[in-house]
Motif scaffolding. Structure first.
Motif, PDB file in Angstrom:
ATOM      1  N   LEU A 153      12.282   9.749  31.792  1.00 24.10           N
ATOM      2  CA  LEU A 153      13.844  10.074  31.888  1.00 24.10           C
ATOM      3  C   LEU A 153      14.772   8.625  32.285  1.00 24.10           C
ATOM      4  CD1 LEU A 153      14.194  13.386  33.725  1.00 24.10           C
ATOM      5  CD2 LEU A 153      14.411  13.136  31.200  1.00 24.10           C
ATOM      6  N   LEU A 154      14.212   8.027  33.067  1.00 23.00           N
ATOM      7  CA  LEU A 154      14.745   6.710  33.411  1.00 23.00           C
ATOM      8  C   LEU A 154      14.552   5.632  32.247  1.00 23.00           C
ATOM      9  CD1 LEU A 154      15.929   4.777  35.183  1.00 23.00           C
ATOM     10  CD2 LEU A 154      13.902   4.140  36.215  1.00 23.00           C
ATOM     11  N   ILE A 155      13.507   5.644  31.682  1.00 24.75           N
ATOM     12  CA  ILE A 155      13.384   4.799  30.360  1.00 24.75           C
ATOM     13  C   ILE A 155      14.190   5.181  29.417  1.00 24.75           C
ATOM     14  CG2 ILE A 155      11.662   4.121  28.692  1.00 24.75           C
ATOM     15  CD1 ILE A 155       9.297   4.331  30.626  1.00 24.75           C
ATOM     16  N   VAL A 156      14.443   6.423  28.813  1.00 26.35           N
ATOM     17  CA  VAL A 156      15.122   6.879  27.975  1.00 26.35           C
ATOM     18  C   VAL A 156      16.769   6.569  28.370  1.00 26.35           C
ATOM     19  CG1 VAL A 156      16.247   9.113  26.798  1.00 26.35           C
ATOM     20  CG2 VAL A 156      13.705   8.535  27.215  1.00 26.35           C
ATOM     21  N   SER A 157      17.190   6.549  29.523  1.00 32.22           N
ATOM     22  CA  SER A 157      18.372   6.396  30.029  1.00 32.22           C
ATOM     23  C   SER A 157      18.714   4.757  29.938  1.00 32.22           C
ATOM     24  CB  SER A 157      18.702   6.746  31.531  1.00 32.22           C
ATOM     25  OG  SER A 157      19.847   6.418  32.078  1.00 32.22           O
ATOM     26  N   ILE A 158      17.827   3.903  30.093  1.00 36.23           N
ATOM     27  CA  ILE A 158      17.740   2.621  30.037  1.00 36.23           C
ATOM     28  C   ILE A 158      18.146   2.225  28.410  1.00 36.23           C
ATOM     29  CG2 ILE A 158      16.839   0.167  30.003  1.00 36.23           C
ATOM     30  CD1 ILE A 158      15.532   1.378  32.671  1.00 36.23           C
ATOM     31  N   ALA A 159      17.321   2.938  27.552  1.00 32.46           N
ATOM     32  CA  ALA A 159      17.531   2.731  26.320  1.00 32.46           C
ATOM     33  C   ALA A 159      18.810   2.925  25.768  1.00 32.46           C
ATOM     34  CB  ALA A 159      16.415   3.375  25.432  1.00 32.46           C
ATOM     35  N   VAL A 160      19.547   4.303  26.300  1.00 34.09           N
ATOM     36  CA  VAL A 160      20.669   4.728  25.637  1.00 34.09           C
ATOM     37  C   VAL A 160      21.677   3.882  26.130  1.00 34.09           C
ATOM     38  CG1 VAL A 160      22.347   6.380  26.289  1.00 34.09           C
ATOM     39  CG2 VAL A 160      19.999   7.166  25.733  1.00 34.09           C
ATOM     40  N   HIS A 161      21.548   3.273  27.389  1.00 36.58           N
ATOM     41  CA  HIS A 161      22.579   2.088  28.020  1.00 36.58           C
ATOM     42  C   HIS A 161      22.607   1.085  27.099  1.00 36.58           C
ATOM     43  CE1 HIS A 161      23.875  -1.280  29.905  1.00 36.58           C
ATOM     44  NE2 HIS A 161      22.995  -1.806  30.071  1.00 36.58           N
ATOM     45  N   VAL A 162      21.309   0.418  26.514  1.00 34.93           N
ATOM     46  CA  VAL A 162      21.433  -0.635  25.738  1.00 34.93           C
ATOM     47  C   VAL A 162      21.875  -0.266  24.335  1.00 34.93           C
ATOM     48  CG1 VAL A 162      19.790  -2.026  24.236  1.00 34.93           C
ATOM     49  CG2 VAL A 162      19.337  -1.573  26.812  1.00 34.93           C
ATOM     50  N   ALA A 163      21.658   0.936  23.842  1.00 35.91           N
ATOM     51  CA  ALA A 163      22.251   1.338  22.562  1.00 35.91           C
ATOM     52  C   ALA A 163      23.826   1.460  22.718  1.00 35.91           C
ATOM     53  CB  ALA A 163      21.868   2.572  22.011  1.00 35.91           C
ATOM     54  N   MET A 164      24.268   1.836  23.544  1.00 39.30           N
ATOM     55  CA  MET A 164      25.678   2.010  24.064  1.00 39.30           C
ATOM     56  C   MET A 164      26.346   1.015  24.108  1.00 39.30           C
ATOM     57  SD  MET A 164      26.331   5.537  26.310  1.00 39.30           S
ATOM     58  CE  MET A 164      28.019   5.607  26.066  1.00 39.30           C
ATOM     59  N   VAL A 165      25.696  -0.163  24.663  1.00 32.98           N
ATOM     60  CA  VAL A 165      26.323  -1.521  24.748  1.00 32.98           C
ATOM     61  C   VAL A 165      26.585  -2.068  23.147  1.00 32.98           C
ATOM     62  CG1 VAL A 165      26.030  -3.891  25.329  1.00 32.98           C
ATOM     63  CG2 VAL A 165      25.646  -1.916  26.884  1.00 32.98           C
ATOM     64  N   GLY A 166      25.718  -1.993  22.386  1.00 33.20           N
ATOM     65  CA  GLY A 166      25.544  -2.371  20.861  1.00 33.20           C
ATOM     66  C   GLY A 166      26.698  -1.747  20.157  1.00 33.20           C
ATOM     67  N   VAL A 167      26.768  -0.537  20.350  1.00 28.51           N
ATOM     68  CA  VAL A 167      27.775   0.380  19.737  1.00 28.51           C
ATOM     69  C   VAL A 167      29.175  -0.243  20.280  1.00 28.51           C
ATOM     70  CG1 VAL A 167      29.004   2.861  19.356  1.00 28.51           C
ATOM     71  CG2 VAL A 167      26.278   2.392  19.177  1.00 28.51           C
ATOM     72  N   GLY A 168      29.140  -0.372  21.542  1.00 30.33           N
ATOM     73  CA  GLY A 168      30.640  -0.860  22.053  1.00 30.33           C
ATOM     74  C   GLY A 168      30.938  -2.136  21.307  1.00 30.33           C
ATOM     75  N   LEU A 169      30.128  -3.152  21.237  1.00 27.08           N
ATOM     76  CA  LEU A 169      30.633  -4.295  20.509  1.00 27.08           C
ATOM     77  C   LEU A 169      30.821  -4.086  19.117  1.00 27.08           C
ATOM     78  CD1 LEU A 169      30.420  -7.317  20.275  1.00 27.08           C
ATOM     79  CD2 LEU A 169      27.957  -7.352  19.795  1.00 27.08           C
ATOM     80  N   LEU A 170      30.239  -3.072  18.564  1.00 27.30           N
ATOM     81  CA  LEU A 170      30.482  -2.809  16.849  1.00 27.30           C
ATOM     82  C   LEU A 170      32.117  -2.129  16.770  1.00 27.30           C
ATOM     83  CD1 LEU A 170      27.051  -1.471  15.489  1.00 27.30           C
ATOM     84  CD2 LEU A 170      28.170  -3.789  14.991  1.00 27.30           C
ATOM     85  N   VAL A 171      32.271  -1.145  17.872  1.00 29.25           N
ATOM     86  CA  VAL A 171      33.476  -0.453  17.834  1.00 29.25           C
ATOM     87  C   VAL A 171      34.724  -1.149  18.330  1.00 29.25           C
ATOM     88  CG1 VAL A 171      34.563   1.505  18.652  1.00 29.25           C
ATOM     89  CG2 VAL A 171      32.288   1.829  18.032  1.00 29.25           C
ATOM     90  N   PHE A 172      34.524  -1.977  19.344  1.00 26.48           N
ATOM     91  CA  PHE A 172      35.646  -2.598  20.250  1.00 26.48           C
ATOM     92  C   PHE A 172      35.662  -4.218  19.941  1.00 26.48           C
ATOM     93  CE2 PHE A 172      34.263   1.167  22.660  1.00 26.48           C
ATOM     94  CZ  PHE A 172      35.673   1.925  22.716  1.00 26.48           C
ATOM     95  N   GLY A 173      34.590  -4.650  19.436  1.00 25.34           N
ATOM     96  CA  GLY A 173      34.591  -6.194  19.229  1.00 25.34           C
ATOM     97  C   GLY A 173      34.343  -6.811  20.486  1.00 25.34           C
ATOM     98  N   PRO A 174      34.070  -8.259  20.622  1.00 30.83           N
ATOM     99  CA  PRO A 174      33.689  -9.020  21.868  1.00 30.83           C
ATOM    100  C   PRO A 174      34.822  -9.214  22.802  1.00 30.83           C
ATOM    101  CG  PRO A 174      33.920 -10.429  19.780  1.00 30.83           C
ATOM    102  CD  PRO A 174      34.178  -9.087  19.531  1.00 30.83           C
TER     103      PRO A 174
END
Length: 345
Positions: A153-174
């Motif tokens: 569960l912790l590994i999946v949580s870290i993976a979701v965090h990394v994915a959300m950071v990338g999505v945040g960059l695409l959606v909101f910009g740098p």
């Protein structure tokens, strides 16, 4: 350091500590119900702040489209699960409502005069966009492995965090962003002017902390949610749905994170990747509370905020090191206090 500087640092520390307390409580909330350490909790903070900033700038954020995509995937997974259970491919009312809700948000973002809306309505629209992401993420990534070990569960949580950071960059910009304060007034307390935004943060934080304490300590439904973490099978036999409990706690955690982002967005500039450090400081508070006590977690987060504020004055280059070093004595104390399996056998 004179008294005025100490008061200013104390004000900043209490304000930051109140936000960290909310994040600590939401991390504790999710962990006590689902055994998941919600690493991406900080992303809900940045999503809330940056979505609010985009709305105030009059830019229709693509977050509504992301919500629609996640909703469609969730409905598809539910249909497959029903087909495998022999219930047929039947689209129920709940699926239609979810898809209609996401489409309505897309239409609203395209047609509403976002920049001229009242601040309260902008905040409500931000919550409507961000909060449904929590249950969708639980359904897609955590519900299928709800019975897995804590490490998985912790590994999946870290993976979701990394994915959300990338999505945040695409959606909101740098670029970073700030929002306009709820109010421009200030209150004189001796030599220090207390910002009204600080009062908003403190009032909302205390209200939510007290509400969560009553909900899980006194209400039957709150205790039922905690029962799913102790024994999922037993909870299911007693009529408690572990899947619904997980979605509910993720919705609450997302609401707290998004509201925290809305509250601190006028105070500090946030970027798409700012959530990780914010979440870690809330996690330190949760560890101080032993991942079991809501009052201790809130108190620990307040200590983290004060230590961070005064560290910026005495040793600004090492403030992060000092803050995260706080976790070591508490981990050591709890390690010495706990009984190891080898000692009990």
């Amino acid at each position: 350091m004179n008294f005025q500087i100490a008061m200013l640092l104390g004000q900043d520390g209490v304000t930051n500590g109140a936000i960290y307390a909310l994040l600590a409580l939401s991390i504790l909330l999710v962990f006590t119900v689902t055994r998941i350490l919600l690493i991406p909790q900080g992303e809900f903070v940045t999503y809330g702040a940056l979505t609010m900033a985009a709305i105030q700038a009059g830019h229709p954020t693509p977050l509504a489209w992301l919500l629609l995509v996640l909703t469609l995937i969730e409905c598809a997974l539910d249909l497959v699960a029903r087909w495998r259970a022999g219930k047929g491919l039947r689209i129920d009312r709940q699926m239609i409502v979810k898809c209609t809700y996401a489409i309505a948000l897309i239409i609203a973002m395209r047609n509403l005069p976002l920049a001229t809306l009242p601040v309260a309505f902008q905040a409500l629209l931000t919550l409507c966009l961000v909060v449904p992401l929590g249950p969708r993420l639980y359904r897609l990534f955590f519900q299928p492995i709800a019975g897995a070990s804590a490490l998985v569960l912790l590994i999946v949580s870290i993976a979701v965090h990394v994915a959300m950071v990338g999505v945040g960059l695409l959606v909101f910009g740098p670029e970073g962003a700030r929002t306009t304060p709820f109010s421009q007034t200030g209150f004189e307390i001796g030599p220090v002017t207390l910002n009204s935004q600080t009062l908003w943060v403190l009032i909302m934080s205390v209200t939510l902390i007290f509400a969560l304490f009553l909900f899980f300590g006194r209400s039957l439904y709150g205790k039922a949610l905690q029962a799913t973490a102790v024994n999922r099978t037993g909870a299911r036999l007693m009529g408690i749905s572990p899947d619904m409990a997980g979605k509910t706690t993720f919705a609450l955690a997302t609401f707290i994170g998004c509201l925290s982002g809305i509250l601190i967005a006028p105070i500090t500039t946030l970027y798409f990747d700012s959530g990780f450090l914010i979440s870690l400081k809330g996690f330190v508070g949760a560890i101080i509370g032993g991942l079991v006590s809501y009052p201790l977690a809130a108190l620990g987060a307040l200590v983290v905020g004060l230590v961070e504020a005064f560290s910026m004055f005495w040793a600004s280059n090492y403030k992060e090191v000092i803050v995260f070093t706080l976790i070591i004595p508490f981990l050591l104390w709890r390690s010495l206090k706990s009984h190891h399996v080898e000692e009990e056998t």
